[in-house]
Design an enzyme around this catalytic site. Structure first.
Site, PDB file in Angstrom:
ATOM      1  N   ASN A  27       0.832  -1.206   0.000  1.00 42.58           N
ATOM      2  CA  ASN A  27       0.000   0.000   0.000  1.00 42.58           C
ATOM      3  C   ASN A  27       0.868   1.259   0.000  1.00 42.58           C
ATOM      4  OD1 ASN A  27      -2.886  -0.645  -0.131  1.00 42.58           O
ATOM      5  ND2 ASN A  27      -2.446  -1.858   1.691  1.00 42.58           N
ATOM      6  N   LYS A  75       3.024   1.762  25.419  1.00 40.03           N
ATOM      7  CA  LYS A  75       2.638   2.191  24.077  1.00 40.03           C
ATOM      8  C   LYS A  75       2.657   3.709  23.973  1.00 40.03           C
ATOM      9  CE  LYS A  75      -0.517  -0.110  21.945  1.00 40.03           C
ATOM     10  NZ  LYS A  75      -1.663  -0.710  21.260  1.00 40.03           N
ATOM     11  N   MET A 133       0.274  -3.087  12.166  1.00 35.54           N
ATOM     12  CA  MET A 133      -0.471  -4.077  12.940  1.00 35.54           C
ATOM     13  C   MET A 133      -0.512  -3.774  14.445  1.00 35.54           C
ATOM     14  SD  MET A 133      -1.505  -5.752  10.441  1.00 35.54           S
ATOM     15  CE  MET A 133      -2.346  -7.105  11.223  1.00 35.54           C
ATOM     16  N   ARG A 134      -0.765  -2.512  14.770  1.00 31.00           N
ATOM     17  CA  ARG A 134      -0.881  -2.119  16.167  1.00 31.00           C
ATOM     18  C   ARG A 134      -2.087  -1.211  16.354  1.00 31.00           C
ATOM     19  NH1 ARG A 134       3.003  -3.781  19.116  1.00 31.00           N
ATOM     20  NH2 ARG A 134       4.839  -4.566  18.086  1.00 31.00           N
ATOM     21  N   HIS A 180      -8.561  -1.648   5.653  1.00 34.94           N
ATOM     22  CA  HIS A 180      -8.833  -2.972   6.235  1.00 34.94           C
ATOM     23  C   HIS A 180      -9.408  -3.879   5.150  1.00 34.94           C
ATOM     24  CE1 HIS A 180      -9.535  -5.822   9.442  1.00 34.94           C
ATOM     25  NE2 HIS A 180     -10.737  -6.025   8.948  1.00 34.94           N
TER      26      HIS A 180
END
Length: 189
Positions: free
Chosen positions: A14, A65, A90-91, A109
């Site tokens: 992407n 985080k 992927m978080r 998605h």
């Protein structure tokens, strides 16, 4: 010209589609930074080949985080980043990024949300036997794949299509829809 950051964790297909759209003059934007959470991600070399700054980090080296997201926000702000584009990152995001860029973080998605959230959405949908599959682009909030949907595109799953064929069709749609949607978002501002 809008300044964006692309967040990725993998091969960067992407990223390629967005960068190609910029180079073709279809998207009036500039990728200022590629943020990557895996040192082995192929997108790192792709960004470097285009002379785009990268920020590669190991989440385990931070207490929380929010701690690593604060550093990411600093890196984005230094480069004047206006929008964050998640492209296979992927978080789930935390407060530091969400508060720094309210309504300016988008994600792609590989399902027609709100169905099949999370990892392996293609496999989930394929195994469930759905006859219509597709791609969603949505704003990002604290809920996994839970932000307001911006755009969707679908296709019919024909008899005999295997998982690899379905996945290839999903990627084809992603690589068209993401740059188109980003163009519309950035022009509407």
């Amino acid at each position: 010209m809008r300044k964006i950051a692309v967040f990725a964790s993998g091969t960067g297909t992407n990223f390629d589609a967005i960068q190609a759209s910029i180079e073709d003059g279809k998207l009036d934007a500039s990728i200022q930074l590629v943020v990557v959470d895996k040192q082995t991600a192929k997108v790192i070399e792709k960004a470097k080949a285009k002379n785009i700054d990268t920020f590669v980090f190991n989440p385990k080296e931070f207490v929380s985080k929010n701690d690593y997201e604060k550093v990411i926000v600093e890196e984005c702000k230094k480069r004047g980043v206006e929008w964050i584009v998640l492209a296979g990152y992927m978080r789930i995001l935390a407060d530091a990024l969400l508060e720094a860029y309210p309504n300016r973080i988008v994600n792609i998605h590989p399902s027609l949300l709100p169905a099949f959230k999370g990892k392996d959405a293609i496999g989930q949908a394929f195994n469930y036997g759905v006859k219509i599959m597709g791609v969603s682009i949505h704003y990002v909030n604290a809920e996994m794949d839970g932000g307001k949907i911006i755009a969707q595109r679908c296709f019919a799953v024909t008899d005999g299509m295997n998982h690899d064929e379905v996945e290839a069709e999903i990627h084809k749609i992603e690589h068209q829809l993401y740059p188109e949607t980003l163009k519309n978002l950035l022009e509407e501002e």
